[in-house]
Design a protein around this motif. Structure first.
Motif, PDB file in Angstrom:
ATOM      1  N   GLY A 173       0.793  -1.231   0.000  1.00 19.97           N
ATOM      2  CA  GLY A 173       0.000   0.000   0.000  1.00 19.97           C
ATOM      3  C   GLY A 173       0.826   1.282   0.000  1.00 19.97           C
ATOM      4  N   ILE A 174       2.135   1.123   0.143  1.00 26.48           N
ATOM      5  CA  ILE A 174       3.031   2.280   0.102  1.00 26.48           C
ATOM      6  C   ILE A 174       3.103   2.791  -1.335  1.00 26.48           C
ATOM      7  CG2 ILE A 174       5.469   2.957   0.357  1.00 26.48           C
ATOM      8  CD1 ILE A 174       5.585   0.728   2.593  1.00 26.48           C
ATOM      9  N   ARG A 175       3.272   4.108  -1.465  1.00 23.62           N
ATOM     10  CA  ARG A 175       3.345   4.683  -2.812  1.00 23.62           C
ATOM     11  C   ARG A 175       4.770   5.117  -3.157  1.00 23.62           C
ATOM     12  NH1 ARG A 175      -1.224   6.828  -5.069  1.00 23.62           N
ATOM     13  NH2 ARG A 175      -0.123   8.744  -5.571  1.00 23.62           N
ATOM     14  N   ILE A 176       5.085   5.115  -4.440  1.00 23.43           N
ATOM     15  CA  ILE A 176       6.427   5.483  -4.895  1.00 23.43           C
ATOM     16  C   ILE A 176       6.342   6.713  -5.789  1.00 23.43           C
ATOM     17  CG2 ILE A 176       8.529   4.734  -6.105  1.00 23.43           C
ATOM     18  CD1 ILE A 176       7.959   2.956  -3.726  1.00 23.43           C
ATOM     19  N   SER A 177       7.203   7.684  -5.494  1.00 25.95           N
ATOM     20  CA  SER A 177       7.246   8.916  -6.264  1.00 25.95           C
ATOM     21  C   SER A 177       8.642   9.081  -6.875  1.00 25.95           C
ATOM     22  CB  SER A 177       6.930  10.073  -5.300  1.00 25.95           C
ATOM     23  OG  SER A 177       7.076  11.299  -5.938  1.00 25.95           O
ATOM     24  N   LEU A 178       8.686   9.527  -8.123  1.00 26.41           N
ATOM     25  CA  LEU A 178       9.985   9.753  -8.788  1.00 26.41           C
ATOM     26  C   LEU A 178      10.383  11.209  -8.629  1.00 26.41           C
ATOM     27  CD1 LEU A 178      10.526   8.110 -12.274  1.00 26.41           C
ATOM     28  CD2 LEU A 178      11.671   7.636 -10.109  1.00 26.41           C
ATOM     29  N   ASP A 179      11.365  11.438  -7.769  1.00 20.08           N
ATOM     30  CA  ASP A 179      11.829  12.773  -7.423  1.00 20.08           C
ATOM     31  C   ASP A 179      12.725  13.338  -8.527  1.00 20.08           C
ATOM     32  OD1 ASP A 179      12.131  14.968  -5.824  1.00 20.08           O
ATOM     33  OD2 ASP A 179      13.301  13.978  -4.269  1.00 20.08           O
ATOM     34  N   ASP A 180      12.822  14.653  -8.602  1.00 21.42           N
ATOM     35  CA  ASP A 180      13.728  15.330  -9.536  1.00 21.42           C
ATOM     36  C   ASP A 180      13.528  14.829 -10.961  1.00 21.42           C
ATOM     37  OD1 ASP A 180      14.669  16.261  -7.096  1.00 21.42           O
ATOM     38  OD2 ASP A 180      16.392  14.919  -7.065  1.00 21.42           O
ATOM     39  N   PHE A 181      12.287  14.565 -11.321  1.00 20.40           N
ATOM     40  CA  PHE A 181      12.043  13.930 -12.612  1.00 20.40           C
ATOM     41  C   PHE A 181      12.482  14.828 -13.763  1.00 20.40           C
ATOM     42  CE2 PHE A 181       9.597  12.577 -16.318  1.00 20.40           C
ATOM     43  CZ  PHE A 181       9.968  11.244 -16.343  1.00 20.40           C
ATOM     44  N   GLY A 182      13.168  14.211 -14.726  1.00 16.44           N
ATOM     45  CA  GLY A 182      13.638  14.937 -15.902  1.00 16.44           C
ATOM     46  C   GLY A 182      15.109  15.262 -15.848  1.00 16.44           C
ATOM     47  N   THR A 183      15.733  15.096 -14.695  1.00 16.51           N
ATOM     48  CA  THR A 183      17.149  15.471 -14.560  1.00 16.51           C
ATOM     49  C   THR A 183      18.099  14.281 -14.628  1.00 16.51           C
ATOM     50  OG1 THR A 183      17.068  15.320 -12.152  1.00 16.51           O
ATOM     51  CG2 THR A 183      16.626  17.465 -13.132  1.00 16.51           C
ATOM     52  N   GLY A 184      17.571  13.083 -14.425  1.00 13.82           N
ATOM     53  CA  GLY A 184      18.449  11.912 -14.427  1.00 13.82           C
ATOM     54  C   GLY A 184      18.609  11.380 -15.840  1.00 13.82           C
ATOM     55  N   TYR A 185      19.372  10.337 -15.956  1.00 16.45           N
ATOM     56  CA  TYR A 185      19.535   9.706 -17.264  1.00 16.45           C
ATOM     57  C   TYR A 185      18.738   8.420 -17.248  1.00 16.45           C
ATOM     58  CZ  TYR A 185      23.466  12.868 -17.426  1.00 16.45           C
ATOM     59  OH  TYR A 185      24.244  13.977 -17.384  1.00 16.45           O
ATOM     60  N   SER A 186      17.448   8.530 -17.431  1.00 21.46           N
ATOM     61  CA  SER A 186      16.686   7.295 -17.314  1.00 21.46           C
ATOM     62  C   SER A 186      15.987   6.975 -18.618  1.00 21.46           C
ATOM     63  CB  SER A 186      15.669   7.399 -16.181  1.00 21.46           C
ATOM     64  OG  SER A 186      14.602   8.197 -16.582  1.00 21.46           O
ATOM     65  N   SER A 187      15.676   5.745 -18.750  1.00 17.31           N
ATOM     66  CA  SER A 187      14.931   5.314 -19.906  1.00 17.31           C
ATOM     67  C   SER A 187      13.455   5.311 -19.521  1.00 17.31           C
ATOM     68  CB  SER A 187      15.390   3.911 -20.293  1.00 17.31           C
ATOM     69  OG  SER A 187      14.338   3.237 -20.911  1.00 17.31           O
ATOM     70  N   LEU A 188      12.634   5.872 -20.398  1.00 18.87           N
ATOM     71  CA  LEU A 188      11.212   5.968 -20.069  1.00 18.87           C
ATOM     72  C   LEU A 188      10.572   4.599 -19.898  1.00 18.87           C
ATOM     73  CD1 LEU A 188      10.038   8.892 -22.371  1.00 18.87           C
ATOM     74  CD2 LEU A 188      10.500   8.946 -19.916  1.00 18.87           C
ATOM     75  N   SER A 189      11.219   3.593 -20.467  1.00 16.31           N
ATOM     76  CA  SER A 189      10.610   2.263 -20.366  1.00 16.31           C
ATOM     77  C   SER A 189      10.537   1.782 -18.912  1.00 16.31           C
ATOM     78  CB  SER A 189      11.376   1.248 -21.214  1.00 16.31           C
ATOM     79  OG  SER A 189      12.689   1.144 -20.748  1.00 16.31           O
ATOM     80  N   TYR A 190      11.404   2.359 -18.056  1.00 18.32           N
ATOM     81  CA  TYR A 190      11.322   1.980 -16.639  1.00 18.32           C
ATOM     82  C   TYR A 190      10.007   2.402 -16.009  1.00 18.32           C
ATOM     83  CZ  TYR A 190      16.061   0.268 -16.275  1.00 18.32           C
ATOM     84  OH  TYR A 190      17.195  -0.485 -16.408  1.00 18.32           O
ATOM     85  N   LEU A 191       9.410   3.443 -16.596  1.00 16.36           N
ATOM     86  CA  LEU A 191       8.157   3.929 -16.025  1.00 16.36           C
ATOM     87  C   LEU A 191       7.047   2.894 -16.123  1.00 16.36           C
ATOM     88  CD1 LEU A 191       7.967   7.644 -17.188  1.00 16.36           C
ATOM     89  CD2 LEU A 191       8.654   6.731 -14.963  1.00 16.36           C
ATOM     90  N   LYS A 192       7.156   2.031 -17.143  1.00 17.62           N
ATOM     91  CA  LYS A 192       6.092   1.020 -17.242  1.00 17.62           C
ATOM     92  C   LYS A 192       6.502  -0.292 -16.571  1.00 17.62           C
ATOM     93  CE  LYS A 192       7.293  -0.819 -21.729  1.00 17.62           C
ATOM     94  NZ  LYS A 192       6.979  -1.074 -23.113  1.00 17.62           N
ATOM     95  N   LEU A 193       7.813  -0.427 -16.316  1.00 18.52           N
ATOM     96  CA  LEU A 193       8.276  -1.664 -15.684  1.00 18.52           C
ATOM     97  C   LEU A 193       8.127  -1.620 -14.171  1.00 18.52           C
ATOM     98  CD1 LEU A 193      11.583  -2.335 -17.655  1.00 18.52           C
ATOM     99  CD2 LEU A 193       9.407  -3.582 -17.827  1.00 18.52           C
ATOM    100  N   LEU A 194       8.260  -0.431 -13.608  1.00 18.86           N
ATOM    101  CA  LEU A 194       8.282  -0.310 -12.153  1.00 18.86           C
ATOM    102  C   LEU A 194       6.991   0.314 -11.637  1.00 18.86           C
ATOM    103  CD1 LEU A 194      11.965   0.968 -11.773  1.00 18.86           C
ATOM    104  CD2 LEU A 194      11.108  -1.349 -11.333  1.00 18.86           C
ATOM    105  N   PRO A 195       6.628  -0.039 -10.412  1.00 17.40           N
ATOM    106  CA  PRO A 195       5.379   0.513  -9.849  1.00 17.40           C
ATOM    107  C   PRO A 195       5.567   1.942  -9.353  1.00 17.40           C
ATOM    108  CG  PRO A 195       6.444  -0.933  -8.250  1.00 17.40           C
ATOM    109  CD  PRO A 195       7.300  -0.949  -9.470  1.00 17.40           C
ATOM    110  N   ILE A 196       5.463   2.898 -10.264  1.00 17.91           N
ATOM    111  CA  ILE A 196       5.641   4.315  -9.922  1.00 17.91           C
ATOM    112  C   ILE A 196       4.264   4.978  -9.904  1.00 17.91           C
ATOM    113  CG2 ILE A 196       6.752   6.481 -10.596  1.00 17.91           C
ATOM    114  CD1 ILE A 196       8.808   4.311 -10.069  1.00 17.91           C
TER     115      ILE A 196
END
Ligand code: C2E
Ligand code: MG
Ligand code: MG
Ligand code: MG
Length: 282
Positions: A173-196
């Motif tokens: 039931g805990i929620r996950i938030s992606l902090d500082d979004f847009g500044t890291g070097y991430s692949s957008l595909s992680y957004l659908k792989l992980l429970p964000i």
């Protein structure tokens, strides 16, 4: 010999370096004792629903009340805590204190709002992270839906921040938030792989948003992407009415920033934000 030319740049430079190193070592020793000596405390920055100004959450931000140096900001001591492993004990303390405070507010008739807690990537190296977070919730009596964990994009890419740990946390039931979004070097595909659950638009895109059309376009795109992915979105670092208006025009309804409030001690949050909420009956 170097000492004969005491005023040359080289000596000056090493002297200064040594001083910095010395200071860092001292801070490290003091930081190790800071938790036991109760020198750490949390400030809470309100997260506001722009439409009606209601507080809908708070972010817990750690501070160090140093005996001689005054309040030290996390930008200074979190890196030291991370380098030295102090972050484990500190991270646990922050989680427990944030959950305790939230439960105290809930019990005392305060608003039923969640707290966001920042995690360091090292905390995911603890194999039992999910278990001990659930233990802290049980200990403090805080319901899991009132805890939100903030991770950064780079952490999302880190193999140790595994899907299984995040799944275990979110299944409870805990929620996950992606902090500082847009500044890291991430692949957008992680957004659908992980429970964000939530994207937190980084302050660097907000700062010049009133003049910079590129920033404006990026922010609008993040908001729209979050909506399409069924994620929550919040903007951080809103300092002016002009910035707020642009966010609202782009349908971002959740705001965190000095425009509404700086991070405050718990008592000040109560005084500034609880009474108005009671008055409005929400
Ligand atoms: P963050 O998680 O991105 O937190 C937001 C930072 O932006 C906070 O700085 C906050 O005071 C600041 N801020 C909020 N609104 C505004 C605004 O309108 N204008 C400006 N200029 N700044 C604003 P703070 O408290 O100094 O924290 C800095 C960073 O330290 C945090 O960035 C977070 O990454 C880290 N941090 C803070 N507390 C903790 C903690 O308990 N654990 C860990 N691991 N990291 C923490
Ligand atoms: Mg944060
Ligand atoms: Mg952060
Ligand atoms: Mg941030």
């Amino acid at each position: 010999e170097v000492k004969k030319n005491g005023k040359n740049g080289y000596q000056f430079y090493t002297g200064e370096l040594n001083e910095q190193l010395q200071e860092k070592i001292e801070l490290e020793v003091e930081l190790r004792q800071a938790i036991a000596r109760k020198q750490l405390f949390l400030n809470y920055q309100p997260q506001i629903r722009a439409g009606d100004g209601q507080m809908i959450g708070v972010e817990a931000l750690v501070r160090w009340n140093h005996p001689t140096k005054g309040t030290i900001s996390p930008g200074v001591f979190i890196p030291i805590a991370e380098e030295t492993g102090i972050i484990y004990e500190m991270g646990t303390w922050v989680l427990r204190e944030a959950c305790r405070q939230m439960k105290e507010w809930h019990r005392g008739g305060g608003p039923l709002i969640p707290v966001s807690v920042n995690l360091s990537s090292q905390q995911f190296h603890q194999t039992n992270l999910a278990m001990y977070i659930k233990e802290i919730l049980e200990e403090t009596g805080l319901e899991p839906q009132y805890l939100e964990l903030e991770i950064t994009e780079s952490m999302m890419m880190d193999a140790t921040v595994s899907r299984s740990i995040l799944n275990e946390l979110t299944e409870s039931g805990i929620r996950i938030s992606l902090d500082d979004f847009g500044t890291g070097y991430s692949s957008l595909s992680y957004l659908k792989l992980l429970p964000i659950h939530k994207l937190k638009i980084d302050r660097s895109f907000i700062r010049d948003i009133t003049e910079n059309n590129n920033d404006k376009a990026i922010v609008a795109t993040i908001i729209s992407m979050a909506q399409h992915l069924n994620m929550d979105v919040i903007a951080e670092g809103i300092e002016t009415k002009e910035q707020l208006d642009i966010l609202m025009d782009n349908d971002c309804k959740k705001i965190q920033g000095y425009y509404y409030s700086k991070p405050l001690p718990a008592q000040d949050v109560e005084e500034a934000f609880f009474a108005p909420m009671r008055a409005s009956g929400s």
